[in-house]
Design an enzyme around this catalytic site. Structure first.
Site, PDB file in Angstrom:
ATOM      1  N   ASP A 102       0.865  -1.190   0.000  1.00  0.00           N
ATOM      2  CA  ASP A 102       0.000   0.000   0.000  1.00  0.00           C
ATOM      3  C   ASP A 102       0.898   1.236   0.000  1.00  0.00           C
ATOM      4  O   ASP A 102       2.089   1.146   0.312  1.00  0.00           O
ATOM      5  CB  ASP A 102      -0.920   0.018   1.235  1.00  0.00           C
ATOM      6  CG  ASP A 102      -1.867   1.222   1.231  1.00  0.00           C
ATOM      7  OD1 ASP A 102      -2.235   1.700   0.133  1.00  0.00           O
ATOM      8  OD2 ASP A 102      -2.224   1.713   2.318  1.00  0.00           O
ATOM      9  N   SER A 103       0.289   2.372  -0.311  1.00  0.00           N
ATOM     10  CA  SER A 103       1.035   3.626  -0.212  1.00  0.00           C
ATOM     11  C   SER A 103       1.472   3.862   1.234  1.00  0.00           C
ATOM     12  O   SER A 103       2.537   4.412   1.495  1.00  0.00           O
ATOM     13  CB  SER A 103       0.150   4.781  -0.666  1.00  0.00           C
ATOM     14  OG  SER A 103      -1.027   4.819   0.128  1.00  0.00           O
ATOM     15  N   TYR A 134      -1.292   8.634  -2.040  1.00  0.00           N
ATOM     16  CA  TYR A 134      -1.327   8.496  -3.497  1.00  0.00           C
ATOM     17  C   TYR A 134      -2.607   9.099  -4.091  1.00  0.00           C
ATOM     18  O   TYR A 134      -2.650   9.441  -5.264  1.00  0.00           O
ATOM     19  CB  TYR A 134      -1.308   7.017  -3.883  1.00  0.00           C
ATOM     20  CG  TYR A 134       0.027   6.331  -3.874  1.00  0.00           C
ATOM     21  CD1 TYR A 134       1.190   6.982  -3.445  1.00  0.00           C
ATOM     22  CD2 TYR A 134       0.143   5.004  -4.310  1.00  0.00           C
ATOM     23  CE1 TYR A 134       2.417   6.311  -3.450  1.00  0.00           C
ATOM     24  CE2 TYR A 134       1.356   4.345  -4.328  1.00  0.00           C
ATOM     25  CZ  TYR A 134       2.498   4.989  -3.890  1.00  0.00           C
ATOM     26  OH  TYR A 134       3.694   4.330  -3.904  1.00  0.00           O
ATOM     27  N   GLY A 135      -3.637   9.148  -3.272  1.00  0.00           N
ATOM     28  CA  GLY A 135      -4.998   9.408  -3.767  1.00  0.00           C
ATOM     29  C   GLY A 135      -5.238  10.724  -4.475  1.00  0.00           C
ATOM     30  O   GLY A 135      -6.258  10.908  -5.132  1.00  0.00           O
ATOM     31  N   CYS A 173      -4.481  -1.452  -1.805  1.00  0.00           N
ATOM     32  CA  CYS A 173      -4.661  -0.036  -2.098  1.00  0.00           C
ATOM     33  C   CYS A 173      -5.682   0.090  -3.219  1.00  0.00           C
ATOM     34  O   CYS A 173      -5.425  -0.347  -4.355  1.00  0.00           O
ATOM     35  CB  CYS A 173      -3.329   0.565  -2.525  1.00  0.00           C
ATOM     36  SG  CYS A 173      -3.453   2.301  -2.995  1.00  0.00           S
ATOM     37  N   ASN A 174      -6.834   0.636  -2.891  1.00  0.00           N
ATOM     38  CA  ASN A 174      -7.887   0.797  -3.905  1.00  0.00           C
ATOM     39  C   ASN A 174      -7.443   1.744  -5.010  1.00  0.00           C
ATOM     40  O   ASN A 174      -7.788   1.577  -6.173  1.00  0.00           O
ATOM     41  CB  ASN A 174      -9.159   1.367  -3.264  1.00  0.00           C
ATOM     42  CG  ASN A 174      -9.798   0.416  -2.278  1.00  0.00           C
ATOM     43  OD1 ASN A 174     -10.791  -0.212  -2.567  1.00  0.00           O
ATOM     44  ND2 ASN A 174      -9.230   0.292  -1.088  1.00  0.00           N
ATOM     45  N   THR A 175      -6.667   2.755  -4.637  1.00  0.00           N
ATOM     46  CA  THR A 175      -6.234   3.760  -5.606  1.00  0.00           C
ATOM     47  C   THR A 175      -5.379   3.119  -6.704  1.00  0.00           C
ATOM     48  O   THR A 175      -5.596   3.351  -7.899  1.00  0.00           O
ATOM     49  CB  THR A 175      -5.424   4.868  -4.890  1.00  0.00           C
ATOM     50  OG1 THR A 175      -6.219   5.360  -3.805  1.00  0.00           O
ATOM     51  CG2 THR A 175      -5.069   5.995  -5.818  1.00  0.00           C
ATOM     52  N   GLU A 202      -2.931   8.608   8.259  1.00  0.00           N
ATOM     53  CA  GLU A 202      -1.490   8.349   8.176  1.00  0.00           C
ATOM     54  C   GLU A 202      -0.757   9.105   9.291  1.00  0.00           C
ATOM     55  O   GLU A 202       0.156   8.585   9.911  1.00  0.00           O
ATOM     56  CB  GLU A 202      -1.001   8.806   6.793  1.00  0.00           C
ATOM     57  CG  GLU A 202       0.393   8.378   6.435  1.00  0.00           C
ATOM     58  CD  GLU A 202       0.537   6.893   6.095  1.00  0.00           C
ATOM     59  OE1 GLU A 202      -0.418   6.280   5.587  1.00  0.00           O
ATOM     60  OE2 GLU A 202       1.615   6.342   6.363  1.00  0.00           O
ATOM     61  N   CYS A 252     -11.058   2.647   0.650  1.00  0.00           N
ATOM     62  CA  CYS A 252      -9.645   3.008   0.832  1.00  0.00           C
ATOM     63  C   CYS A 252      -9.189   2.271   2.085  1.00  0.00           C
ATOM     64  O   CYS A 252      -9.858   2.338   3.123  1.00  0.00           O
ATOM     65  CB  CYS A 252      -9.495   4.515   1.028  1.00  0.00           C
ATOM     66  SG  CYS A 252      -7.826   5.012   1.539  1.00  0.00           S
ATOM     67  N   THR A 253      -8.083   1.559   1.979  1.00  0.00           N
ATOM     68  CA  THR A 253      -7.681   0.704   3.111  1.00  0.00           C
ATOM     69  C   THR A 253      -7.277   1.515   4.342  1.00  0.00           C
ATOM     70  O   THR A 253      -7.341   1.004   5.461  1.00  0.00           O
ATOM     71  CB  THR A 253      -6.535  -0.240   2.694  1.00  0.00           C
ATOM     72  OG1 THR A 253      -5.483   0.546   2.095  1.00  0.00           O
ATOM     73  CG2 THR A 253      -7.020  -1.274   1.704  1.00  0.00           C
ATOM     74  N   HIS A 254      -6.888   2.771   4.144  1.00  0.00           N
ATOM     75  CA  HIS A 254      -6.603   3.603   5.316  1.00  0.00           C
ATOM     76  C   HIS A 254      -7.830   3.688   6.235  1.00  0.00           C
ATOM     77  O   HIS A 254      -7.705   3.735   7.451  1.00  0.00           O
ATOM     78  CB  HIS A 254      -6.205   5.024   4.885  1.00  0.00           C
ATOM     79  CG  HIS A 254      -4.751   5.149   4.538  1.00  0.00           C
ATOM     80  ND1 HIS A 254      -4.220   4.602   3.398  1.00  0.00           N
ATOM     81  CD2 HIS A 254      -3.719   5.749   5.194  1.00  0.00           C
ATOM     82  CE1 HIS A 254      -2.915   4.878   3.366  1.00  0.00           C
ATOM     83  NE2 HIS A 254      -2.598   5.572   4.437  1.00  0.00           N
TER      84      HIS A 254
HETATM   85  N1  DGL Z   1      -4.867   3.152   1.106  1.00  0.00           N
HETATM   86  C1  DGL Z   1      -4.979   3.535  -0.246  1.00  0.00           C
HETATM   87  C2  DGL Z   1      -6.296   3.162  -0.877  1.00  0.00           C
HETATM   88  O1  DGL Z   1      -6.838   2.118  -0.527  1.00  0.00           O
HETATM   89  C3  DGL Z   1      -4.429   4.862  -0.695  1.00  0.00           C
HETATM   90  C4  DGL Z   1      -4.593   6.063   0.148  1.00  0.00           C
HETATM   91  C5  DGL Z   1      -3.712   7.158  -0.371  1.00  0.00           C
HETATM   92  O2  DGL Z   1      -2.496   6.925  -0.449  1.00  0.00           O
HETATM   93  O3  DGL Z   1      -4.232   8.216  -0.745  1.00  0.00           O
HETATM   94  O4  DGL Z   1      -6.797   3.822  -1.745  1.00  0.00           O
END
Ligand code: DGL
Length: 215
Positions: free
Chosen positions: A7-8, A39-40, A70-72, A148, A176-178
């Site tokens: 993941d990011s 990353y988003g 990471c969904n992104t 984060e 988003c996994t966050h």
């Molecule tokens: N955790 C990531 C996701 O599932 C990315 C969040 C990010 O880096 O913006 O999209």
């Protein structure tokens, strides 16, 4: 076997922990990109350039497959990455299909990063599986960074969830996994008016299928 999780940032760690718990017989190697998270809000070229070397490191360390937690990255780049990385990649994407099936009000909410919400894959998921469902996409653009940095604004999140449920959403998708780290807070904020979905368990099942094929 060695399984890679990427993941990011710390979102993927919650997924790696869930995999460890479900599959203690395997070695889970988690890698993130602390330098470039989040990353988003970045361009796809940047995200690809940042992601590739980390995935390659995992391959070099001998992982048999990688969960893109990471969904992104998954919704925008999985096809490109599958051409470039030699081990199987398991994607994580917003659970639009199960949410559309479960809703009784006909309204769902998808919480995700801007890049995920703009992706063609996400547009496809809505078109294919939720054509008759109203899909709310609240602005969660600062959530990944907030999580984060461990600076969760409980009031802002509670307010956003309240707003969603007022608009009759009865299913909230964590895209988003966050956001898995604040799942309990979101559940509490719904006051029982909505269920919250996130894809850890389906991904673990898919991982089991992929590992069985590798054996
Ligand atoms: N955790 C990531 C996701 O599932 C990315 C969040 C990010 O880096 O913006 O999209």
């Amino acid at each position: 076997m060695k399984i890679g999780v990427f993941d990011s940032g710390i979102g993927g760690l919650s997924v790696a922990n869930a995999i460890k718990l479900a599959m203690p017989e395997h070695e889970i190697i988690f890698k993130n990109d602390a330098e470039h998270v989040p990353y988003g809000t970045r361009s796809l070229d940047e995200i690809l350039a940042f992601t590739l070397p980390v995935l390659q490191e995992l391959v070099d360390e001998g992982v048999v497959c990688i969960v893109i937690a990471c969904n992104t990255v998954s919704t925008n780049l999985i096809e490109t990455l599958r051409k470039l990385i030699v081990v199987p990649l398991i994607a994580m994407e917003p659970m639009v299909k199960p949410a559309a099936k479960q809703t009784k009000t006909g309204v769902i909410a998808v919480c995700a990063t801007p890049r995920t919400l703009e992706s063609r894959r996400y547009a496809y998921l809505k078109e294919a599986y939720a054509p008759d469902t109203k899909v709310l996409e609240p602005d969660c653009s600062n959530w990944a960074l907030m999580i984060e940095q461990n600076k969760v604004d409980v009031n802002a999140i509670t307010k956003l969830v309240d707003d969603i449920t007022r608009q009759k959403a009865d299913v909230i998708v964590l895209g988003c996994t966050h956001y898995h780290w604040i799942e309990e807070l979101i559940v509490e904020a719904t006051n029982g008016k909505a269920v919250v979905l996130q894809p850890e368990q389906p991904v673990i099942r898919e991982l089991g299928v992929v590992l069985a094929e590798i054996r």
